[in-house]
Design a protein around this motif. Structure first.
Motif, PDB file in Angstrom:
ATOM      1  N   UNK A  23       0.805  -1.231   0.000  1.00 46.51           N
ATOM      2  CA  UNK A  23       0.000   0.000   0.000  1.00 46.51           C
ATOM      3  C   UNK A  23       0.828   1.266   0.000  1.00 46.51           C
ATOM      4  N   UNK A  24       2.147   1.102   0.238  1.00 44.79           N
ATOM      5  CA  UNK A  24       3.021   2.292   0.323  1.00 44.79           C
ATOM      6  C   UNK A  24       3.795   2.530  -0.972  1.00 44.79           C
ATOM      7  N   UNK A  25       3.881   1.474  -1.833  1.00 42.27           N
ATOM      8  CA  UNK A  25       4.795   1.591  -2.987  1.00 42.27           C
ATOM      9  C   UNK A  25       4.069   1.821  -4.310  1.00 42.27           C
ATOM     10  N   UNK A  26       2.730   1.862  -4.269  1.00 46.45           N
ATOM     11  CA  UNK A  26       1.957   2.178  -5.485  1.00 46.45           C
ATOM     12  C   UNK A  26       1.078   3.374  -5.188  1.00 46.45           C
ATOM     13  N   UNK A  27       1.023   4.319  -6.139  1.00 45.89           N
ATOM     14  CA  UNK A  27       0.261   5.555  -5.847  1.00 45.89           C
ATOM     15  C   UNK A  27      -1.239   5.302  -6.006  1.00 45.89           C
ATOM     16  N   UNK A  28      -2.036   6.296  -5.621  1.00 45.00           N
ATOM     17  CA  UNK A  28      -3.496   6.130  -5.588  1.00 45.00           C
ATOM     18  C   UNK A  28      -4.060   5.774  -6.959  1.00 45.00           C
TER      19      UNK A  28
ATOM     20  N   UNK B 146      -0.723  10.520   3.316  1.00 47.70           N
ATOM     21  CA  UNK B 146      -1.853   9.629   3.051  1.00 47.70           C
ATOM     22  C   UNK B 146      -1.735   8.863   1.754  1.00 47.70           C
ATOM     23  N   UNK B 147      -0.682   9.145   0.969  1.00 47.85           N
ATOM     24  CA  UNK B 147      -0.475   8.524  -0.349  1.00 47.85           C
ATOM     25  C   UNK B 147      -1.687   8.699  -1.266  1.00 47.85           C
ATOM     26  N   UNK B 148      -2.251   9.894  -1.217  1.00 44.68           N
ATOM     27  CA  UNK B 148      -3.353  10.209  -2.160  1.00 44.68           C
ATOM     28  C   UNK B 148      -2.870  11.153  -3.250  1.00 44.68           C
ATOM     29  N   UNK B 149      -1.573  11.474  -3.240  1.00 45.91           N
ATOM     30  CA  UNK B 149      -1.022  12.354  -4.280  1.00 45.91           C
ATOM     31  C   UNK B 149      -1.263  11.767  -5.660  1.00 45.91           C
ATOM     32  N   UNK B 150      -1.364  12.661  -6.665  1.00 42.11           N
ATOM     33  CA  UNK B 150      -1.771  12.191  -7.993  1.00 42.11           C
ATOM     34  C   UNK B 150      -0.702  12.400  -9.058  1.00 42.11           C
ATOM     35  N   UNK B 151       0.545  12.701  -8.585  1.00 48.88           N
ATOM     36  CA  UNK B 151       1.610  12.970  -9.579  1.00 48.88           C
ATOM     37  C   UNK B 151       2.831  12.081  -9.354  1.00 48.88           C
ATOM     38  N   UNK B 152       2.672  10.987  -8.625  1.00 47.82           N
ATOM     39  CA  UNK B 152       3.751  10.008  -8.484  1.00 47.82           C
ATOM     40  C   UNK B 152       4.839  10.407  -7.520  1.00 47.82           C
ATOM     41  N   UNK B 153       4.618  11.495  -6.748  1.00 45.24           N
ATOM     42  CA  UNK B 153       5.696  11.994  -5.877  1.00 45.24           C
ATOM     43  C   UNK B 153       5.718  11.346  -4.506  1.00 45.24           C
ATOM     44  N   UNK B 154       4.719  10.506  -4.196  1.00 41.64           N
ATOM     45  CA  UNK B 154       4.633   9.997  -2.816  1.00 41.64           C
ATOM     46  C   UNK B 154       5.089   8.549  -2.690  1.00 41.64           C
ATOM     47  N   UNK B 155       5.566   7.956  -3.789  1.00 43.81           N
ATOM     48  CA  UNK B 155       5.951   6.533  -3.733  1.00 43.81           C
ATOM     49  C   UNK B 155       7.411   6.372  -4.161  1.00 43.81           C
ATOM     50  N   UNK B 156       8.053   5.276  -3.715  1.00 44.93           N
ATOM     51  CA  UNK B 156       9.437   5.034  -4.106  1.00 44.93           C
ATOM     52  C   UNK B 156       9.510   4.639  -5.568  1.00 44.93           C
TER      53      UNK B 156
END
Ligand code: FAD
Ligand code: MLT
Ligand code: ZN
Length: 439
Positions: free
Chosen positions: A40-45, A84-94
């Protein structure tokens, strides 16, 4: 998704040593490495971006954040900070092994300072939790968005989130009075006193608003609160021939002004299993919320019902059931909004346009064509032609850095690189997000 096997033996040993050191700081249960635990942490919303991580680390205090950052810096291992990993531009995941620094456990919520109308909140507090907290003291939080149940104070500050209340309260930047931030060297800076007028040197806090985790780790925020609007809320959906027609509804009592194309309303109605709310079909619809019923043309095809928000707030989710859309969050001058929307709808694929009308903020979602770059060239090329910005509220993330060449000067990009180098000389903070790629 690539895996840790890319690392050579020495790097794998170093990663193992780092994980053990991190576990000593936050506790072994707060260091996740198993694939099912980190999923749940490595793929964006949206599902568009996915990568691998050496570990997900969940500190519970600012001191633990400082120690985690220092350990990663000493090991030369990059960090992607996550709320919350709800970002929509790929900036919140490794993307390539970054340690995911999850701040969801930083849920400090101080009592509301009712004299100044302010509150101090931890980075991991969700927008929904903050609003519940401050409403009990007769206040509201000025920013609201459909991801409120997961989006966090830290993430919304880091992306300078906008949402549905900008017309009344401004964007997130306008709510921030001061921040506590852990820097890439492990030190912490803090400005949480909530002094309304403070010109004692640089306003460092504001530098981190919109920095998308590339300059520092926001751990707490001192926030300005908005008055709690009591009384009746009138929510109206009306059919229009052009989005800009809704601008006539602006006024001091208006608390939201949104628009959506017919294709959006149709896909949401189908997704919700509800019939179209208006009598007829129209090219576009405007949703306005006001504390006084707006004066409408007697012939307007309009519906009044608070539940109409569902048709606006379910657009993102409805589109995601059709596949992974190419998502663009752009802003254009209001005088050119109709022209831009009309042209973008002619592009290839199924084009869905909606957004925050009062700010000229359009969300363009395209389903169909597979190649993001081609679609991006078309959509963002139109934005530049219309004198707009390629990112209005979601941030730049990993997909739009190169587009800043069109909306910033070489001198600006050089200054951005100098600031990044000054605060993160090793480039360990969210390296996949670049506001000024090397030229
Ligand atoms: P994350 O997604 O976890 O991270 C976002 C970025 O901030 C990343 O670059 C990350 O590295 C960085 N970051 C996170 N926490 C910190 C921290 N503590 N310190 C430093 N950097 C940090 N956005 C809008 O602006 N307006 C909308 O109306 C809106 N509606 C949405 C509706 C839906 C259904 C969804 C899924 C998303 C929507 N969003 C909207 C996008 C998203 O909710 C926002 O971008 C939000 O700000 C992300 O918050 P987050 O806590 O999920 O951050
Ligand atoms: C919205 O306004 O609904 C959000 O920004 C989400 C999106 O753009 O998909
Ligand atoms: Zn939006």
């Amino acid at each position: 998704m690539t895996s840790e096997s890319e690392l050579n033996t020495i790097e794998r040993d170093l990663a193992e040593r780092l994980r053990n050191q991190l576990a000593e700081v936050v506790g072994s249960t707060q260091v996740l490495t198993e694939q099912d635990m980190v999923a749940g942490y490595v793929t964006d919303w949206t599902g568009a971006w996915s990568g691998w991580t050496r570990a997900v680390v969940r500190p519970g205090t600012v001191v633990e954040v400082q120690q985690v950052v220092s350990l990663c810096r000493d090991a030369g291992v990059p960090i992607v900070t996550q709320g919350g990993n709800t970002g929509l531009v790929g900036g919140s995941v490794p993307h390539r092994g970054e340690v995911v620094l999850s701040l969801r456990r930083l849920t400090r919520l101080d009592p509301v300072d009712t004299i100044s109308g302010q509150v101090t909140a931890g980075a991991g507090v969700t927008i929904a939790a903050l609003r519940d907290h401050v409403r009990r003291s007769g206040f509201d939080y000025g920013v609201d968005l459909a991801s409120r149940d997961s989006a966090t104070i830290g993430g919304t500050i880091a992306t300078n989130a906008g949402g549905i209340r900008v017309i009344a309260n401004g964007d997130t930047r306008r709510q921030v009075l001061g921040l506590e931030v852990v820097l890439a060297d492990g030190t912490v800076i803090s400005r949480l006193a909530g002094i309304e007028k403070d010109s004692a040197g640089f306003d460092l806090s504001q530098l981190f608003v919109g920095s998308e985790g590339t300059l520092g780790v926001i751990t707490s925020a001192r926030l300005r609160l908005a008055p709690l609007i009591g009384g009746e809320r009138h929510v109206v959906l009306l059919g229009v021939s052009h989005p800009s027609q809704g601008l006539e509804l602006r006024g001091p009592r208006v608390t939201a002004l949104e628009f959506l194309s017919h294709s959006c309303l149709a896909i949401v109605s189908a997704h919700l299993g509800r019939r179209l709310p208006t009598t007829g079909e129209h090219p576009y619809y405007v949703l306005v919320e006001s504390s006084r019923l707006p004066q409408l043309d007697p012939n307007a095809d309009a519906v009044v019902d608070e539940r109409l928000w569902e048709f606006r707030e379910a657009i993102t989710e409805s589109l995601s059931t059709q596949g992974v859309p190419h998502k663009f969050d752009v802003g254009v001058p209001l005088a050119r909004l109709d022209e831009f929307v009309g042209e973008v709808e002619l592009l290839d694929g199924d084009v869905f346009v909606f957004g925050h009308l009062a700010e000229g903020n359009c969300h363009v979602n395209v389903l169909g064509p597979t190649d993001y770059e081609t679609v991006a060239d078309q959509v963002l090329g139109l934005v530049v032609d219309h004198g707009g910005t390629v990112a209005s509220e979601h941030g730049i993330g990993v997909a739009k850095g190169r587009w800043l060449f069109h909306t910033t000067s070489p001198a600006e990009r050089a200054a951005i690189r100098r600031i990044k180098h000054a605060l993160d000389p090793q480039g360990i903070l969210n390296p996949a997000v670049t506001f000024a790629p090397e030229e």
